[in-house]
Each structure stands twice: as C-alpha cells, then as structure tokens.
Write a protein that holds these residues in place. Structure first.
Motif, PDB file in Angstrom:
ATOM      1  N   GLU A 232       0.850  -1.180   0.000  1.00  0.00           N
ATOM      2  CA  GLU A 232       0.000   0.000   0.000  1.00  0.00           C
ATOM      3  C   GLU A 232       0.896   1.243   0.000  1.00  0.00           C
ATOM      4  OE1 GLU A 232      -2.522  -0.291   3.389  1.00  0.00           O
ATOM      5  OE2 GLU A 232      -3.555  -2.100   2.668  1.00  0.00           O
ATOM      6  N   ILE A 233       0.569   2.204  -0.874  1.00  0.00           N
ATOM      7  CA  ILE A 233       1.400   3.400  -1.063  1.00  0.00           C
ATOM      8  C   ILE A 233       0.603   4.649  -0.714  1.00  0.00           C
ATOM      9  CG2 ILE A 233       2.733   4.765  -2.710  1.00  0.00           C
ATOM     10  CD1 ILE A 233       3.990   2.099  -2.242  1.00  0.00           C
ATOM     11  N   ARG A 234       1.229   5.560   0.004  1.00  0.00           N
ATOM     12  CA  ARG A 234       0.637   6.871   0.265  1.00  0.00           C
ATOM     13  C   ARG A 234       1.642   7.935  -0.167  1.00  0.00           C
ATOM     14  NH1 ARG A 234      -0.835   9.590   6.146  1.00  0.00           N
ATOM     15  NH2 ARG A 234      -1.321  11.681   5.345  1.00  0.00           N
ATOM     16  N   ILE A 235       1.189   8.894  -0.964  1.00  0.00           N
ATOM     17  CA  ILE A 235       2.022  10.004  -1.413  1.00  0.00           C
ATOM     18  C   ILE A 235       1.571  11.267  -0.684  1.00  0.00           C
ATOM     19  CG2 ILE A 235       2.850  11.329  -3.390  1.00  0.00           C
ATOM     20  CD1 ILE A 235       3.585   8.399  -3.534  1.00  0.00           C
ATOM     21  N   ALA A 236       2.516  11.960  -0.042  1.00  0.00           N
ATOM     22  CA  ALA A 236       2.190  13.190   0.689  1.00  0.00           C
ATOM     23  C   ALA A 236       3.478  13.960   0.924  1.00  0.00           C
ATOM     24  CB  ALA A 236       1.480  12.860   2.003  1.00  0.00           C
ATOM     25  N   SER A 237       3.388  15.024   1.700  1.00  0.00           N
ATOM     26  CA  SER A 237       4.590  15.782   2.036  1.00  0.00           C
ATOM     27  C   SER A 237       5.430  14.993   3.037  1.00  0.00           C
ATOM     28  CB  SER A 237       4.219  17.136   2.635  1.00  0.00           C
ATOM     29  OG  SER A 237       3.672  16.969   3.940  1.00  0.00           O
ATOM     30  N   SER A 238       6.719  15.301   3.075  1.00  0.00           N
ATOM     31  CA  SER A 238       7.609  14.603   4.008  1.00  0.00           C
ATOM     32  C   SER A 238       7.146  14.783   5.448  1.00  0.00           C
ATOM     33  CB  SER A 238       9.045  15.122   3.852  1.00  0.00           C
ATOM     34  OG  SER A 238       9.568  14.783   2.582  1.00  0.00           O
ATOM     35  N   GLY A 239       6.743  16.014   5.800  1.00  0.00           N
ATOM     36  CA  GLY A 239       6.310  16.272   7.169  1.00  0.00           C
ATOM     37  C   GLY A 239       5.093  15.452   7.554  1.00  0.00           C
ATOM     38  N   ASP A 240       4.090  15.400   6.687  1.00  0.00           N
ATOM     39  CA  ASP A 240       2.877  14.631   6.975  1.00  0.00           C
ATOM     40  C   ASP A 240       3.198  13.137   7.094  1.00  0.00           C
ATOM     41  OD1 ASP A 240       1.328  16.879   7.019  1.00  0.00           O
ATOM     42  OD2 ASP A 240       0.580  16.652   4.969  1.00  0.00           O
ATOM     43  N   LEU A 241       4.060  12.647   6.214  1.00  0.00           N
ATOM     44  CA  LEU A 241       4.391  11.219   6.236  1.00  0.00           C
ATOM     45  C   LEU A 241       5.151  10.847   7.510  1.00  0.00           C
ATOM     46  CD1 LEU A 241       5.437  10.664   2.516  1.00  0.00           C
ATOM     47  CD2 LEU A 241       3.325   9.921   3.630  1.00  0.00           C
ATOM     48  N   LEU A 242       6.069  11.701   7.932  1.00  0.00           N
ATOM     49  CA  LEU A 242       6.820  11.414   9.161  1.00  0.00           C
ATOM     50  C   LEU A 242       5.892  11.399  10.374  1.00  0.00           C
ATOM     51  CD1 LEU A 242      10.036  13.483   8.450  1.00  0.00           C
ATOM     52  CD2 LEU A 242       9.937  11.010   8.812  1.00  0.00           C
ATOM     53  N   GLN A 243       4.901  12.271  10.399  1.00  0.00           N
ATOM     54  CA  GLN A 243       3.933  12.238  11.493  1.00  0.00           C
ATOM     55  C   GLN A 243       3.145  10.934  11.481  1.00  0.00           C
ATOM     56  OE1 GLN A 243       1.440  15.740  11.705  1.00  0.00           O
ATOM     57  NE2 GLN A 243       3.170  17.127  11.368  1.00  0.00           N
ATOM     58  N   SER A 244       2.744  10.477  10.298  1.00  0.00           N
ATOM     59  CA  SER A 244       2.024   9.204  10.191  1.00  0.00           C
ATOM     60  C   SER A 244       2.906   8.035  10.612  1.00  0.00           C
ATOM     61  CB  SER A 244       1.531   9.001   8.755  1.00  0.00           C
ATOM     62  OG  SER A 244       0.576   9.975   8.397  1.00  0.00           O
ATOM     63  N   PHE A 245       4.179   8.117  10.251  1.00  0.00           N
ATOM     64  CA  PHE A 245       5.121   7.062  10.642  1.00  0.00           C
ATOM     65  C   PHE A 245       5.269   7.021  12.160  1.00  0.00           C
ATOM     66  CE2 PHE A 245       9.546   5.778  11.564  1.00  0.00           C
ATOM     67  CZ  PHE A 245       9.514   4.481  11.047  1.00  0.00           C
ATOM     68  N   ASP A 246       5.400   8.175  12.765  1.00  0.00           N
ATOM     69  CA  ASP A 246       5.538   8.234  14.222  1.00  0.00           C
ATOM     70  C   ASP A 246       4.281   7.731  14.927  1.00  0.00           C
ATOM     71  OD1 ASP A 246       8.101   9.222  13.958  1.00  0.00           O
ATOM     72  OD2 ASP A 246       7.511  11.331  14.198  1.00  0.00           O
ATOM     73  N   ARG A 247       3.124   7.893  14.290  1.00  0.00           N
ATOM     74  CA  ARG A 247       1.868   7.377  14.865  1.00  0.00           C
ATOM     75  C   ARG A 247       1.667   5.911  14.533  1.00  0.00           C
ATOM     76  NH1 ARG A 247      -0.256  12.490  12.913  1.00  0.00           N
ATOM     77  NH2 ARG A 247      -1.092  11.379  11.087  1.00  0.00           N
ATOM     78  N   ARG A 248       2.646   5.304  13.846  1.00  0.00           N
ATOM     79  CA  ARG A 248       2.620   3.885  13.466  1.00  0.00           C
ATOM     80  C   ARG A 248       1.492   3.581  12.475  1.00  0.00           C
ATOM     81  NH1 ARG A 248       6.319   1.630  16.883  1.00  0.00           N
ATOM     82  NH2 ARG A 248       5.894  -0.472  16.101  1.00  0.00           N
ATOM     83  N   GLU A 249       1.129   4.579  11.673  1.00  0.00           N
ATOM     84  CA  GLU A 249       0.147   4.364  10.621  1.00  0.00           C
ATOM     85  C   GLU A 249       0.800   3.845   9.350  1.00  0.00           C
ATOM     86  OE1 GLU A 249      -2.591   8.116  12.191  1.00  0.00           O
ATOM     87  OE2 GLU A 249      -1.546   8.238  10.263  1.00  0.00           O
TER      88      GLU A 249
END
Length: 284
Positions: free
Chosen positions: A123-140
């Motif tokens: 599954e792929i999500r394209i977004a800004s680096s900042g938004d993606l890092l926040q999602s990564f930190d939330r374990r999404e």
C-alpha cells in the motif's frame, strides 16, 4: 539444454538487468558482488551466450539478454505463484513516499514489486515529508521515504539528489516583475527551502501556482507559468535550468531518507529492492 535453469541465477540476472549494476543487485540480494557475478557466469554458461555486456562504467543487456529478460521475469513469477498454493498468508507493507521523491518511475517500480512477490500486499501513500513522518511516528505507516526534514536527524540516507531552478525553454522573465514561482503547498520542505534562499539572496518573488502535487507543478513549469525548484527527473524533457541565466541562488543536494520499522522477511526484501531502485533512478 535439457538441464533446468538455476532460479537463483535467473533472479540474479533479473536484478542486475533492472538495476544496471552488479553492486546494487548484490545489495538487494544480500550477497557479495562476486557471488552475483558467479551466478551470472553459470547462467551464461548454461544458455551458451552472453546475456549482459559489462564495461568498467556500465552494464547493459545484450540482444539475447533483452529477449530473455521477460521470460526470466515470468519464470520467477510462476515460481512465486506455485509457492503461494501452499497457503502462505499474505503480508502487508504500507509505504509513504514524499511528493518530491516519487518520480515518474514509481508506477513501474511498484508494479515490478507486485509481480515479483504476489504474497506481499503493498500500500502506497504520497504526501509531504512532514505529513508522512507524522504518520510514521503514529505507526500508521511501516516505512516512509522522504526528503530531509527540519528537526529530524534519524533515518537511513538512501542517496542525495541535486535540485535546480527549472522553466520552459521559451519562458522569459520580465525584469521589472517579481520572479513567478510554482510550488507545492505548505508544509512542503522544498518550498520552504526555496523561499528562504530567494529571500536571503534578495530576489523578489511571488507564487503563481500552488499545490496539486509535483506533477502538477512540473506541468505549470512546462506551460510557461514560471520557475520551480525541482529535481531534473521530475520534469518532462525540454525544461531547462535557469539558475545561472537569472542569477538565482544555488540549491543544495538534498538527502533522500528511509525511515522503517521493517527488519526482516518478505517486506524487508521488497523494501531493499525498492531502495536500490530509487538509488538507481536518482543517480541516473
């Protein structure tokens, strides 16, 4: 010619052909370059012809190798489908990729990953680096591939990529007007960097196109709306770097970083292959 082909050797051939490098293929296969070279030699001895042309500077397919490549991919895919009949549960890998990293080659890379490992759901999500890092930190997300982001010093550096100031070849700047700039919307890190550099250099500028993703920004550039700070591979053929002509500030090389919690198994193998493919795409 009655002996079956060695699947490990066939896989090595496909990896080298796709990545254009024995070194990168060895990295993906978690083997030494010498081991990959030996597999290729055995395969070429088996089929009785040279599949790859090697020089000190590059590796490319021979005519026979080009004809064999699609059959080799089909062979590996059939092998994976056969194993899948034994009921192995499908695994899932969620990847976030920054707008400024996901270039035109992304669809082909993902399609190749899906074909090579049908038991892995990607599954792929394209977004800004900042938004993606926040999602990564939330374990999404399991993994993100992003540009260097302010305030973060973690992550594995995959490669570095040079950016430039690009415009359509027929575009001309009116000296009495602020520089027209096409950008991504906030919180894009490249936008913030470009704005800071222009301000520091005393270059008056105004945004004439905002948002829509990197392809939309590139389209605005090609349409002649203005200039944009982008990597060369993001732009259609014909766009030109106008930094020297307009006296614009130099853009630094920006790292491409991998953040992941995936450590082993099929997802890690797929991720290693994707990382190597990104290195190849960026380095050209």
């Amino acid at each position: 010619m009655n002996r079956p082909l060695d699947l490990d050797a066939v896989q090595a051939f496909v990896r080298v052909a796709e990545l254009g490098s024995f070194t990168r293929a060895a990295e993906v296969m978690q083997a030494t370059q010498a081991a990959v070279s030996l597999k290729l030699k055995r395969l070429e001895d088996r089929v009785g012809c040279r599949l790859l042309e090697r020089t000190p500077r590059y590796v490319e397919l021979s005519a026979r190798g080009a004809a064999f490549l699609e059959h080799a991919r089909e062979m590996l895919a059939a092998h994976d489908r056969a194993l899948a009949t034994f009921g192995e549960a499908r695994q899932r890998l969620t990847i976030g990729i920054s707008d400024h990293v996901a270039g035109p080659e992304l669809s082909a890379l993902i399609a190749r990953m899906n074909a090579q490992d049908p038991q892995l759901v990607i599954e792929i999500r394209i977004a800004s680096s900042g938004d993606l890092l926040q999602s990564f930190d939330r374990r999404e997300l399991d993994t993100v591939i992003v540009r260097l982001h302010a305030g973060r010093s973690d992550g594995e550096v995959l490669t570095e990529e040079k950016l430039g100031w690009f415009a359509a070849p027929t575009w001309r700047h009116r000296a009495e007007e602020p520089l027209p700039v096409a950008t991504m919307a906030e919180p894009c890190g490249v936008r913030a960097l470009a704005a800071r550099l222009l301000d520091s250099a005393g270059v008056p500028w105004r945004e004439v196109f905002v948002g829509g993703g990197v392809p939309a920004v590139a389209a605005a550039v090609v349409a002649g709306l203005g200039v944009a700070a982008l990597a060369p591979r993001m732009l259609p053929f014909g766009a030109v770097d106008v930094r020297s002509k307009l006296g614009l500030p130099a853009l630094p090389k920006l790292p491409v970083l991998l953040h992941t919690r995936v450590k082993s198994g099929r997802p890690r193998d797929a991720l290693t292959a994707l990382s190597a493919a990104f290195r190849s795409a960026v380095r050209g």
